[in-house]
Design an enzyme around this catalytic site. Structure first.
Site, mmCIF file in Angstrom:
data_model
loop_
_atom_site.group_PDB
_atom_site.id
_atom_site.type_symbol
_atom_site.label_atom_id
_atom_site.label_comp_id
_atom_site.label_asym_id
_atom_site.label_seq_id
_atom_site.Cartn_x
_atom_site.Cartn_y
_atom_site.Cartn_z
ATOM 1 N N LYS A 48 -3.435 44.942 -4.966
ATOM 2 C CA LYS A 48 -2.601 44.140 -5.868
ATOM 3 C C LYS A 48 -1.202 44.727 -6.058
ATOM 4 C CE LYS A 48 -6.419 41.866 -6.370
ATOM 5 N NZ LYS A 48 -6.692 40.706 -5.500
ATOM 6 N N TYR A 262 -20.547 36.901 -7.717
ATOM 7 C CA TYR A 262 -19.385 37.778 -7.856
ATOM 8 C C TYR A 262 -19.710 38.956 -8.780
ATOM 9 C CZ TYR A 262 -14.884 39.577 -9.285
ATOM 10 O OH TYR A 262 -13.837 40.421 -9.551
ATOM 11 N N TYR A 288 -15.587 44.343 -4.048
ATOM 12 C CA TYR A 288 -14.818 43.786 -2.922
ATOM 13 C C TYR A 288 -15.099 44.524 -1.616
ATOM 14 C CZ TYR A 288 -12.320 41.253 -6.541
ATOM 15 O OH TYR A 288 -12.024 40.427 -7.597
#
Length: 332
Positions: A48, A262, A288
């Site tokens: 990010k 998730y 992830y």
């Protein structure tokens, strides 16, 4: 592809290393390299940070004084956004979605959440399944009401401006591979909010690099994930002045390794974390990169990457491991 046209605030330690994984390669029978975007530096690093360079660039151009964003409770994006705000004298308001339903003390208070608080972010928690776009607007309205100027960043920093960070990463990977005289057959990355995969696809397409990108899904079903990535990749290419550069064939997501949902981990994710750690000393995250490595391992063992040179993009997130201590420590 002239990224200097876009406002940018430098946050990351770039270029990040592109390194071989010799012991894991031997185990999997694939020539495997790793792009170390866990080493971008900000708040422990992660993907990010690249997106935030362009997002903060736009925020400052608009004279914003408060960053407003959202993510799951253990969001890596929120951690890096809170750090970027602190480093540049901005306020930061975040909405954390209880997406997994976990009430474990480690998950709710440790890991990324602890760091969010350390960086001084204002935190509001909402139930899983909330309309997060509406929640962002609600918080932005509150900022305006008290005289502030909010800049809304979508979850994962995944819009065309944020995706420019991974356009730049695509360029960086190609330059590094060329310097090593190393043809790349495939790039593999976790894909969730779509910005990382979309930026890579758009960047490679605009450059004409012709390197396929395989996204290993961490949340949505395949059709929806590919639709989201394609839309964003095309919007990003259009921002670069090449609206027709991205085709549907360039967007591939394998969403067979999401598991129960998730942020929910399983034995195969923990096995992937252990294998990466105990072969080449690489620390992955449970949400992830752990799931992306789970997929890579399964596909490699099935012969999918035979005679290929594969680059695995490490998007960071090891800070989130501390939110999953209770689930992981018994398997170590």
């Amino acid at each position: 592809m002239h990224l200097a046209r876009f406002p940018r605030i430098r946050l990351a330690h770039l270029p990040t290393p592109l390194e071989p994984l010799p012991r894991l390669s031997e185990v999997l029978g694939v020539e495997l390299w790793i792009k170390r975007d866990d080493c971008t530096g900000l708040a422990g690093g992660g993907n990010k940070t690249r997106k935030l360079e362009f997002l903060l660039g736009e925020a400052f151009e608009l004279e914003a004084d408060t960053l407003v964003t959202q993510g799951a409770v253990q969001s890596n994006h929120v951690r890096q956004t809170a750090a970027a705000a602190a480093a540049h004298g901005l306020k930061c308001e975040v909405i954390l979605e209880e997406r997994t339903g976990s009430r474990a003390t480690d998950y709710v208070h440790n890991g990324n959440v602890l760091m969010d608080r350390l960086f001084g972010a204002g935190i509001r928690t909402v139930p899983g399944g909330s309309d997060m776009t509406a929640e962002l607007e609600k918080t932005a309205a509150e900022v305006r009401a008290r005289g502030g100027k909010p800049y809304i960043i979508p979850g994962g920093g995944s819009n065309p401006v944020g995706a420019l960070g991974y356009v730049d990463c695509a360029r960086e990977i190609v330059v590094q591979a060329d310097e090593l005289d190393m043809p790349i057959d495939r790039i593999i990355t976790a894909t969730g909010s779509a910005g990382t995969q979309a930026g890579l696809v758009a960047g490679l397409a605009v450059m004409g690099a012709d390197i396929p990108v395989l996204g290993i899904g961490v949340r949505a079903p395949k059709a929806r994930q590919e639709e989201n990535v394609l839309k964003l990749a095309r919007e990003t290419a259009a921002l670069l002045g090449r609206p027709d550069a991205v085709t549907p064939a360039m967007v591939v997501a394998d969403c067979d390794y999401v598991g129960a949902g998730y942020g929910l981990i399983d034995d195969a994710v923990i096995a992937a974390l252990k294998l990466a750690a105990r072969t080449d000393g690489i620390v992955l995250d449970p949400v992830y990169t752990g799931k992306a490595m789970k997929g890579l391992i399964a596909l490699a063992k099935a012969g999918r990457f035979e005679n290929e040179t594969v680059v695995f993009l490490h998007t960071g997130g090891a800070q989130g491991l501390f939110g999953y201590q209770g689930e992981i420590e018994g398997a170590l």
